[in-house]
Design an enzyme around this catalytic site. Structure first.
Site, PDB file in Angstrom:
ATOM      1  N   HIS A 121     -23.197  14.946   2.541  1.00 19.55           N
ATOM      2  CA  HIS A 121     -23.047  15.435   1.163  1.00 19.55           C
ATOM      3  C   HIS A 121     -21.984  16.516   1.129  1.00 19.55           C
ATOM      4  CE1 HIS A 121     -24.028  16.664  -2.884  1.00 19.55           C
ATOM      5  NE2 HIS A 121     -23.983  17.923  -2.457  1.00 19.55           N
ATOM      6  N   LYS A 147       0.832  -1.215   0.000  1.00 19.05           N
ATOM      7  CA  LYS A 147       0.000   0.000   0.000  1.00 19.05           C
ATOM      8  C   LYS A 147       0.860   1.256   0.000  1.00 19.05           C
ATOM      9  CE  LYS A 147      -2.479  -2.766  -0.424  1.00 19.05           C
ATOM     10  NZ  LYS A 147      -2.484  -4.235  -0.350  1.00 19.05           N
ATOM     11  N   GLY A 201      -0.134 -14.594 -13.219  1.00 16.32           N
ATOM     12  CA  GLY A 201      -1.224 -14.615 -12.237  1.00 16.32           C
ATOM     13  C   GLY A 201      -1.871 -13.247 -12.128  1.00 16.32           C
TER      14      GLY A 201
HETATM   15  P1  FAD Z   1       1.757 -14.001   8.359  1.00 13.24           P
HETATM   16  O1  FAD Z   1       1.479 -12.563   8.233  1.00 13.24           O
HETATM   17  O2  FAD Z   1       2.367 -14.705   7.205  1.00 13.24           O
HETATM   18  O3  FAD Z   1       2.700 -14.156   9.631  1.00 13.24           O
HETATM   19  C1  FAD Z   1       3.234 -15.368  10.009  1.00 13.24           C
HETATM   20  C2  FAD Z   1       4.472 -15.105  10.833  1.00 13.24           C
HETATM   21  O4  FAD Z   1       4.885 -16.352  11.405  1.00 13.24           O
HETATM   22  C3  FAD Z   1       5.646 -14.596  10.012  1.00 13.24           C
HETATM   23  O5  FAD Z   1       6.230 -13.495  10.667  1.00 13.24           O
HETATM   24  C4  FAD Z   1       6.619 -15.759   9.987  1.00 13.24           C
HETATM   25  O6  FAD Z   1       7.977 -15.349   9.955  1.00 13.24           O
HETATM   26  C5  FAD Z   1       6.297 -16.430  11.310  1.00 13.24           C
HETATM   27  N1  FAD Z   1       6.660 -17.855  11.356  1.00 13.24           N
HETATM   28  C6  FAD Z   1       6.360 -18.824  10.472  1.00 13.24           C
HETATM   29  N2  FAD Z   1       6.815 -20.026  10.909  1.00 13.24           N
HETATM   30  C7  FAD Z   1       7.418 -19.791  12.093  1.00 13.24           C
HETATM   31  C8  FAD Z   1       8.070 -20.606  13.043  1.00 13.24           C
HETATM   32  N3  FAD Z   1       8.174 -21.923  12.882  1.00 13.24           N
HETATM   33  N4  FAD Z   1       8.596 -20.012  14.132  1.00 13.24           N
HETATM   34  C9  FAD Z   1       8.496 -18.674  14.326  1.00 13.24           C
HETATM   35  N5  FAD Z   1       7.876 -17.859  13.480  1.00 13.24           N
HETATM   36  C10 FAD Z   1       7.339 -18.411  12.384  1.00 13.24           C
HETATM   37  N6  FAD Z   1      -4.229  -9.049   3.178  1.00 13.24           N
HETATM   38  C11 FAD Z   1      -5.140  -8.091   3.410  1.00 13.24           C
HETATM   39  O7  FAD Z   1      -6.080  -8.338   4.173  1.00 13.24           O
HETATM   40  N7  FAD Z   1      -5.048  -6.860   2.845  1.00 13.24           N
HETATM   41  C12 FAD Z   1      -4.040  -6.534   2.002  1.00 13.24           C
HETATM   42  O8  FAD Z   1      -3.980  -5.416   1.506  1.00 13.24           O
HETATM   43  C13 FAD Z   1      -3.064  -7.521   1.718  1.00 13.24           C
HETATM   44  N8  FAD Z   1      -2.042  -7.252   0.890  1.00 13.24           N
HETATM   45  C14 FAD Z   1      -1.108  -8.219   0.649  1.00 13.24           C
HETATM   46  C15 FAD Z   1      -0.081  -7.918  -0.232  1.00 13.24           C
HETATM   47  C16 FAD Z   1       0.873  -8.869  -0.512  1.00 13.24           C
HETATM   48  C17 FAD Z   1       1.986  -8.540  -1.476  1.00 13.24           C
HETATM   49  C18 FAD Z   1       0.819 -10.139   0.135  1.00 13.24           C
HETATM   50  C19 FAD Z   1       1.882 -11.168  -0.114  1.00 13.24           C
HETATM   51  C20 FAD Z   1      -0.200 -10.438   1.020  1.00 13.24           C
HETATM   52  C21 FAD Z   1      -1.181  -9.480   1.268  1.00 13.24           C
HETATM   53  N9  FAD Z   1      -2.250  -9.745   2.117  1.00 13.24           N
HETATM   54  C22 FAD Z   1      -3.194  -8.790   2.343  1.00 13.24           C
HETATM   55  C23 FAD Z   1      -2.385 -11.039   2.794  1.00 13.24           C
HETATM   56  C24 FAD Z   1      -1.892 -10.929   4.245  1.00 13.24           C
HETATM   57  O9  FAD Z   1      -0.548 -10.483   4.238  1.00 13.24           O
HETATM   58  C25 FAD Z   1      -2.003 -12.264   4.951  1.00 13.24           C
HETATM   59  O10 FAD Z   1      -3.322 -12.759   4.834  1.00 13.24           O
HETATM   60  C26 FAD Z   1      -1.679 -12.109   6.425  1.00 13.24           C
HETATM   61  O11 FAD Z   1      -0.357 -11.635   6.587  1.00 13.24           O
HETATM   62  C27 FAD Z   1      -1.832 -13.441   7.153  1.00 13.24           C
HETATM   63  O12 FAD Z   1      -1.513 -13.270   8.488  1.00 13.24           O
HETATM   64  P2  FAD Z   1      -0.950 -14.469   9.376  1.00 13.24           P
HETATM   65  O13 FAD Z   1      -0.771 -13.911  10.739  1.00 13.24           O
HETATM   66  O14 FAD Z   1      -1.779 -15.664   9.194  1.00 13.24           O
HETATM   67  O15 FAD Z   1       0.462 -14.849   8.720  1.00 13.24           O
HETATM   68  P1  NAI Z   2      -4.469 -15.121  -6.045  1.00 11.00           P
HETATM   69  O1  NAI Z   2      -5.048 -16.403  -5.616  1.00 11.00           O
HETATM   70  O2  NAI Z   2      -5.160 -13.850  -5.717  1.00 11.00           O
HETATM   71  O3  NAI Z   2      -4.265 -15.123  -7.617  1.00 11.00           O
HETATM   72  C1  NAI Z   2      -3.489 -16.069  -8.274  1.00 11.00           C
HETATM   73  C2  NAI Z   2      -3.841 -16.034  -9.743  1.00 11.00           C
HETATM   74  O4  NAI Z   2      -2.874 -16.796 -10.434  1.00 11.00           O
HETATM   75  C3  NAI Z   2      -5.211 -16.648 -10.040  1.00 11.00           C
HETATM   76  O5  NAI Z   2      -5.939 -15.787 -10.872  1.00 11.00           O
HETATM   77  C4  NAI Z   2      -4.856 -17.964 -10.708  1.00 11.00           C
HETATM   78  O6  NAI Z   2      -5.826 -18.374 -11.646  1.00 11.00           O
HETATM   79  C5  NAI Z   2      -3.542 -17.615 -11.381  1.00 11.00           C
HETATM   80  N1  NAI Z   2      -2.678 -18.760 -11.631  1.00 11.00           N
HETATM   81  C6  NAI Z   2      -2.401 -19.793 -10.812  1.00 11.00           C
HETATM   82  N2  NAI Z   2      -1.513 -20.632 -11.392  1.00 11.00           N
HETATM   83  C7  NAI Z   2      -1.209 -20.095 -12.599  1.00 11.00           C
HETATM   84  C8  NAI Z   2      -0.352 -20.495 -13.659  1.00 11.00           C
HETATM   85  N3  NAI Z   2       0.408 -21.591 -13.574  1.00 11.00           N
HETATM   86  N4  NAI Z   2      -0.292 -19.707 -14.769  1.00 11.00           N
HETATM   87  C9  NAI Z   2      -1.031 -18.582 -14.871  1.00 11.00           C
HETATM   88  N5  NAI Z   2      -1.879 -18.172 -13.894  1.00 11.00           N
HETATM   89  C10 NAI Z   2      -1.953 -18.905 -12.766  1.00 11.00           C
HETATM   90  O7  NAI Z   2      -2.973 -15.149  -5.483  1.00 11.00           O
HETATM   91  P2  NAI Z   2      -1.887 -14.006  -5.289  1.00 11.00           P
HETATM   92  O8  NAI Z   2      -2.146 -12.848  -6.178  1.00 11.00           O
HETATM   93  O9  NAI Z   2      -0.588 -14.701  -5.349  1.00 11.00           O
HETATM   94  O10 NAI Z   2      -2.145 -13.521  -3.820  1.00 11.00           O
HETATM   95  C11 NAI Z   2      -2.163 -14.471  -2.765  1.00 11.00           C
HETATM   96  C12 NAI Z   2      -3.129 -14.066  -1.718  1.00 11.00           C
HETATM   97  O11 NAI Z   2      -2.624 -12.964  -0.972  1.00 11.00           O
HETATM   98  C13 NAI Z   2      -4.463 -13.564  -2.250  1.00 11.00           C
HETATM   99  O12 NAI Z   2      -5.341 -14.615  -2.552  1.00 11.00           O
HETATM  100  C14 NAI Z   2      -4.969 -12.781  -1.100  1.00 11.00           C
HETATM  101  O13 NAI Z   2      -5.579 -13.651  -0.206  1.00 11.00           O
HETATM  102  C15 NAI Z   2      -3.708 -12.206  -0.504  1.00 11.00           C
HETATM  103  N6  NAI Z   2      -3.579 -10.820  -0.915  1.00 11.00           N
HETATM  104  C16 NAI Z   2      -4.550  -9.942  -0.548  1.00 11.00           C
HETATM  105  C17 NAI Z   2      -4.481  -8.633  -0.930  1.00 11.00           C
HETATM  106  C18 NAI Z   2      -5.572  -7.725  -0.553  1.00 11.00           C
HETATM  107  O14 NAI Z   2      -6.367  -8.091   0.281  1.00 11.00           O
HETATM  108  N7  NAI Z   2      -5.639  -6.527  -1.115  1.00 11.00           N
HETATM  109  C19 NAI Z   2      -3.362  -8.109  -1.709  1.00 11.00           C
HETATM  110  C20 NAI Z   2      -2.426  -9.140  -2.090  1.00 11.00           C
HETATM  111  C21 NAI Z   2      -2.540 -10.428  -1.667  1.00 11.00           C
END
Ligand code: FAD
Ligand code: NAI
Length: 479
Positions: free
Chosen positions: A458, A58, A194
């Site tokens: 508004h 973000k 993707g």
């Molecule tokens: P995580 O955030 O993955 O945290 C898990 C933690 O556990 C990590 O710090 C890891 O190092 C630690 N860990 C793992 N194994 C061990 C171990 N054995 N010992 C000690 N520590 C360990 N979601 C949204 O809702 N809004 C968004 O805008 C959004 N944007 C995203 C953008 C990107 C690029 C990505 C990749 C994801 C995004 N997500 C978003 C998804 C969101 O980040 C995840 O759903 C969320 O972080 C999950 O939270 P969690 O606590 O389950 O796991």
């Molecule tokens: P995603 O599940 O959102 O999208 C993956 C896409 O890749 C799908 O459209 C799928 O059909 C496609 N795909 C899968 N295999 C493929 C292949 N071999 N070739 C071509 N296309 C293929 O997964 P993404 O974008 O990796 O994000 C993972 C998760 O992280 C999301 O599902 C979401 O839960 C979380 N996330 C949430 C955000 C938010 O809330 N704003 C922002 C970013 C991530």
């Protein structure tokens, strides 16, 4: 030395750190263990969300949006700037500062709530009468490993980016979300595999900064989980911006070139194609983090994807062991992880923590933003539910015109007989904020008429939600 706690939380992402704080608020002696390190080797709690997910993405979306506004839209306001340039180093530095503020904020919250934080990898050792023994391997060389024990353990170890088979992330040319958030320069040609949430958000960041972005998507439909009308509207906007999205492709061999990569694929017509790019982001979904937990030492049940098997209340097959967030079933969203973390802490305390999976909002932070809660029109049709639909375009909203962003609409779906709101779908400016009203409406089982009769300020974008509610009854006032 072994230390005993009431509750041990493994993982300090949004699921884990929030669970730890809530458990401490409820009077438990709590430890939280997380292995994430910052560039200096120090702890960086906050998980994927804070370090390489929600927060840094973000931050970059904001920077790149400012850049695009300055380049394309300031003139409309009478503002002239000369040539607009982007200093990628400065932009990444700002993003890193935002991340660090969040890491430090969590460490502060742990202190404030008396949560004992341990930096290192946690793994199950054994279960005995005293509960579960968890080893913490400190990341720093020479640091003492520790053993903690507790009768209640919450696993919140999150997820990691999935690789394409045979194409490991090198974070130089083949990037996961991590590398995609720290490119040192704007690539000329960026390929993304993707067109899910990450592909669209990171594709948007680098396109706005000047990259020629091509997104290759395996499925024939764009954003299949999104309401079709909303997905169509979003796709139109992305096409106009020059974000090239090819649907229905089959990705073949990916080869490293002297500079960048080449991607062989067949297009939707089955024709062989090659795409060359300077950088490739692979965003094809995420896999749960359970390696390294030593789940087998205690017999913790995993499914075929490696996710921890839980019931609707996040109970695993082991008494006193719970799991929340990305490491279990359900949407991989930070707010879903948080809700589960709080509910589990409350259940441990004998309370009735609850997560309503039907009212979890989704947001895609592109421009226009896409946000929704509840069922889509296609789901209602599939479920045989009789519904009424009301839509209102931002084109007819005064605030949207003043903002200069009239793309998109609010769409409300309500039960044909009872008028209860079943879904709200938004594509347009600030959809991420507007969706909160819709979540509240669904949670309180509001009717479309309830929203239509509430006074909305508004001029505000939220008037579009009220108008969509009026449109359900075919009586929108401004369209
Ligand atoms: P995580 O955030 O993955 O945290 C898990 C933690 O556990 C990590 O710090 C890891 O190092 C630690 N860990 C793992 N194994 C061990 C171990 N054995 N010992 C000690 N520590 C360990 N979601 C949204 O809702 N809004 C968004 O805008 C959004 N944007 C995203 C953008 C990107 C690029 C990505 C990749 C994801 C995004 N997500 C978003 C998804 C969101 O980040 C995840 O759903 C969320 O972080 C999950 O939270 P969690 O606590 O389950 O796991
Ligand atoms: P995603 O599940 O959102 O999208 C993956 C896409 O890749 C799908 O459209 C799928 O059909 C496609 N795909 C899968 N295999 C493929 C292949 N071999 N070739 C071509 N296309 C293929 O997964 P993404 O974008 O990796 O994000 C993972 C998760 O992280 C999301 O599902 C979401 O839960 C979380 N996330 C949430 C955000 C938010 O809330 N704003 C922002 C970013 C991530």
């Amino acid at each position: 030395m072994s230390q005993t706690f009431d509750v041990i939380v493994i993982g300090a992402g949004p699921g884990g750190y929030v669970a730890a704080i809530r458990a401490a608020q409820l009077g438990f002696k709590v430890a939280c263990i997380d292995e994430w390190s910052n560039a200096d080797g120090g702890p960086a709690p906050g998980g994927t969300c804070t370090n390489v997910g929600c927060i840094p993405s973000k931050a970059l979306l904001q920077s790149s949006e400012h850049f695009e506004h300055a380049r394309l839209h300031f003139g409309e306001h009478g503002i002239s700037t000369g040539a607009v340039k982007i200093d990628v180093g400065q932009m990444l530095g700002r993003k890193n500062t935002v991340v660090k503020q969040n890491n430090d904020g969590i460490l502060y919250l742990f202190k404030k709530n008396k949560v004992a934080f341990f930096h290192g990898r946690a793994s199950f050792v054994q279960a005995d009468a005293a509960g579960y023994q968890i080893a913490v391997a400190a990341p720093a060389a020479g640091a003492e490993p520790q053993t903690l024990s507790a009768k209640q353990v919450i696993v919140a170890t999150g997820s990691s980016a999935r690789e394409l088979p045979g194409v490991p992330f090198d974070e130089v040319n083949v990037l996961s979300n991590d590398g995609g958030l720290r490119l040192g320069a704007v690539p000329k040609r960026l390929a993304v595999i993707g067109s899910g949430v990450i592909g669209l958000e990171l594709g948007s960041v680098w396109r706005r900064l000047g990259a020629d972005v091509t997104v290759l998507e395996g499925l024939p439909t764009f954003l299949g989980a999104v309401d079709e009308q909303i997905a169509r509207e979003a796709k139109k906007a992305f096409d106009k911006q020059g974000l090239k999205i090819e649907l229905g492709v089959q990705v073949g061999e990916i080869k490293a070139l002297k500079k960048g990569v080449s991607i062989a694929y067949t297009n939707a017509k089955g024709e062989p194609q090659t795409l060359e790019a300077d950088k490739l982001i692979v965003s094809i979904g995420r896999a749960p983090n359970t390696q390294g937990l030593n789940a087998q030492a205690v017999g913790l049940q995993l499914d075929e994807r490696g996710a921890i098997v839980v019931d609707a209340d996040c109970r695993t097959n082991l008494p006193g062991v719970w799991a929340v967030g990305d490491v279990v079933r359900g949407p991989m969203l930070a707010h879903k992880a948080e809700e589960e973390g709080v509910a589990v802490a409350e259940r441990i305390a004998g309370q009735h923590g609850h997560v309503n999976f039907d009212t979890i909002p989704w947001v895609i932070y592109t421009s226009p933003e896409i946000a929704w809660v509840g069922r889509t029109e296609q789901q209602l049709k599939a479920d045989g539910v009789a519904y009424k639909a009301g839509t209102f375009p931002f084109l007819a909203n005064g605030r949207a015109r003043a903002l200069g962003d009239t793309t998109g609409m609010v769409k409300m779906l309500a039960d044909a007989a009872t008028d209860q709101i079943l879904g709200v779908h938004i594509v347009g400016p600030m959809a991420s904020e507007l969706i909160a009203e819709a979540v509240l409406a669904l949670e309180f089982k509001a009717s479309a008429e309830d929203i239509a009769r509430i006074c909305h300020a508004h001029p505000s974008l939220s008037e579009a939600t009220k108008e969509a509610a009026l449109a359900v009854d075919k009586r929108a006032l401004n369209f």
